[in-house]
Design a protein around this motif. Structure first.
Motif, PDB file in Angstrom:
ATOM      1  N   GLY A 266      38.086  32.635  35.909  1.00 31.32           N
ATOM      2  CA  GLY A 266      37.866  33.673  36.801  1.00 31.32           C
ATOM      3  C   GLY A 266      37.681  35.019  36.313  1.00 31.32           C
ATOM      4  O   GLY A 266      36.805  35.856  36.947  1.00 31.32           O
TER       5      GLY A 266
ATOM      6  N   LYS B 196      39.231  28.425  39.562  1.00 33.30           N
ATOM      7  CA  LYS B 196      40.316  27.556  39.983  1.00 33.30           C
ATOM      8  C   LYS B 196      39.663  26.136  40.658  1.00 33.30           C
ATOM      9  O   LYS B 196      39.421  25.346  40.015  1.00 33.30           O
TER      10      LYS B 196
ATOM     11  N   TYR C 160      44.235  40.724  42.605  1.00 31.91           N
ATOM     12  CA  TYR C 160      44.046  40.494  40.970  1.00 31.91           C
ATOM     13  C   TYR C 160      42.783  40.016  40.715  1.00 31.91           C
ATOM     14  O   TYR C 160      42.034  38.901  41.618  1.00 31.91           O
TER      15      TYR C 160
ATOM     16  N   GLU D  82      39.927  40.560  47.326  1.00 34.97           N
ATOM     17  CA  GLU D  82      40.200  39.033  47.629  1.00 34.97           C
ATOM     18  C   GLU D  82      40.272  39.035  49.215  1.00 34.97           C
ATOM     19  O   GLU D  82      41.002  39.831  49.996  1.00 34.97           O
TER      20      GLU D  82
HETATM   21  C1  LIG Z   1      43.338  33.768  39.068  1.00 38.43           C
HETATM   22  C2  LIG Z   1      42.484  34.606  39.706  1.00 38.43           C
HETATM   23  C3  LIG Z   1      41.435  35.465  38.806  1.00 38.43           C
HETATM   24  C4  LIG Z   1      41.449  34.934  37.411  1.00 38.43           C
HETATM   25  O1  LIG Z   1      41.047  33.592  36.857  1.00 38.43           O
HETATM   26  P1  LIG Z   1      41.366  33.302  35.561  1.00 38.43           P
HETATM   27  O2  LIG Z   1      40.495  31.924  35.482  1.00 38.43           O
HETATM   28  O3  LIG Z   1      42.821  33.247  35.459  1.00 38.43           O
HETATM   29  O4  LIG Z   1      40.928  34.151  34.513  1.00 38.43           O
HETATM   30  C5  LIG Z   1      40.756  36.166  39.494  1.00 38.43           C
HETATM   31  N1  LIG Z   1      40.686  36.635  40.739  1.00 38.43           N
HETATM   32  C6  LIG Z   1      41.643  35.963  41.589  1.00 38.43           C
HETATM   33  C7  LIG Z   1      41.766  36.284  42.907  1.00 38.43           C
HETATM   34  C8  LIG Z   1      42.596  34.886  40.992  1.00 38.43           C
HETATM   35  O5  LIG Z   1      43.252  34.477  41.809  1.00 38.43           O
END
Ligand SMILES: *Cc1c(COP(=O)(O)O)cnc(C)c1O
Length: 428
Positions: free
Chosen positions: A116, A266, A143, A205
């Protein structure tokens, strides 16, 4: 009860910083020893000491159909026999791209990456390359992975003096990150006015999972969409959590809002390290080798990761009832928690949408980072440990959403509600 996990944590700390490979796993915000997991099946986790837990993390989202989901595991096993990486294109990657396009709105083209973080970092670079502008707006508490630009916090005024306000992130980078509170439309308008023609992107988000679960206020995302159209700003939905979880087409579908670029992670990997970013052709065409915005990855589109993701998404697409089932279970959990929390007399807020839910011990609505941070997070710590003792594995922080998986039974949820009732008696 946790003897083996304790010994493993001691050992881990000697050769791994903090004993973990991703900070939230260390239980720092709740205290105590992180559990070392040995295996998982369906809705259950098993730790090194042989304890069983009902899992509300689902690997932070990917295990939406439960752990060791058989079609995914079988597909991985079969594919692995044909070698695990080629460094050359495969038909599988086309199938994956086509499947993503068929499920998520506004995706003309998509590029696969391995996390991500990569997806968000690349989407931001692309927005900058496409617009020729440098700044972007993000929201406090959202995040977007650990790339430099996203770690900048509000009030990084010191950045002007080229001082590292975030350790390891240069002032130059910080200067280009504009932040404001989630759900604060006026603040966005102000930033846009103050930085006229300088903003490449707004990234958000659409439903937050990284300060607990927080929902966009009615009209907030729609208003951002309008601002982006008016100011020629690229609207990026970070759907790493919400993608393929809130609906087959993620938050875009669930909330009926169109983004220009979308990032995934994810669920998209079915438990393997996968991310992706996609969007309108006009923007996506600017990526190398078609365009001049560089982006690459040795293991991008890896066949094992692709078959895991493809199998998972195919399951979700062919049985969209899964989403209704998941939501019913989550609402059932919410109503059960509501009942025992109300009876306990302690102030609380439950935010929920689809299969994302979180509990804040707060007497005010939780709508942004400040209201999440001012909840009683000491009480959450106690609640977390009281639940863990009773075999319920919650995210080890009040700033994380819980993720339901469809392997959870109503009996599991009843146990969770009962455990909450008992835990509240113990800790209040
Ligand atoms: C988990 C997450 C990320 C980062 O993804 P990773 O695979 O951990 O690098 C980015 N944005 C959101 C909204 C997340 O929940």
């Amino acid at each position: 009860m946790y003897e083996k996990s304790k010994a493993l944590f001691e050992r881990a700390q000697k050769s791994i910083p903090g004993g973990v490979n991703s900070p939230v796993r260390a239980f720092k915000s709740v205290g105590g020893t992180p559990l070392f997991i040995q295996k998982a099946k369906g809705a259950y986790l098993y730790d090194a000491d042989g304890n069983q837990y009902i899992d509300y993390i689902a690997s932070w989202g990917p295990m939406i159909l439960g752990h060791a989901y058989e079609p995914v595991i079988k597909a991985i096993q079969e594919k692995a026999l044909l070698s695990t990486s080629y460094g050359a294109p495969t038909e599988l990657e086309i199938e994956m791209a086509e499947l993503i396009r068929s499920m998520a709105p506004n995706i003309d083209m998509v590029r696969m990456v391995s996390s991500g973080t990569e997806a968000c970092m690349s989407a931001l670079r692309l927005a900058r390359g496409y617009t020729g502008k440098n700044k972007f707006i993000k929201f406090e508490g959202c995040y977007h992975g650990h790339a430099d630009a996203f770690l900048v916090k509000a009030g990084s005024g010191m950045a002007t003096f080229n001082i590292q306000t975030v350790p390891g992130v240069t002032g130059g980078v910080s200067n280009d990150t504009l932040t404001c509170a989630y759900n604060d439309l006026d603040a966005v308008e102000r930033l846009v006015a103050e930085n006229k023609n300088e903003i490449a992107a707004i990234i958000i988000e659409p439903v937050v999972g990284n300060m607990g679960c927080i929902l966009p206020k009615a009209g907030f995302l729609e208003a951002l969409r309008k601002i982006c159209d008016r100011e020629s700003i690229v609207f990026i939905f970070d759907e790493v959590m919400t993608g393929f979880r809130l609906a087959p087409g993620g938050a875009q579908e669930r909330l009926s809002i169109n983004a220009d670029l979308v990032t995934f992670g994810k669920v998209i990997g079915g438990g393997m390290p996968v991310g992706a970013f996609g969007g309108k052709k006009e923007i996506m065409e600017n990526i190398a080798p078609l365009g001049n915005v560089y982006q690459a990855g040795t293991l991008s589109g890896n066949p094992i990761a692709m078959i895991a993701g493809l199998t998972m998404l195919t399951e979700l697409k062919s049985n969209p009832n899964i989403y209704a089932e998941l939501e019913q279970k989550t609402i059932y959990l919410k109503e059960g928690l509501d009942k025992v929390l109300k009876a306990s007399g302690t102030p609380y807020v439950i935010n929920q949408l689809g299969s994302m839910i979180s509990l804040h011990f707060s007497d005010h609505a939780v709508t942004d980072f400040d209201t999440a941070a001012s909840a009683n997070n000491d009480l959450f710590k106690k609640y977390f440990h009281a639940m863990l003792k009773r075999g319920i594995y919650l995210p080890p922080s009040a700033f994380e959403s819980w993720f339901l998986n469809n392997a959870l039974s109503y009996e599991d949820i009843d146990k969770t509600i009962l455990a909450t009732e008992e835990s509240l008696k113990e800790i209040l």
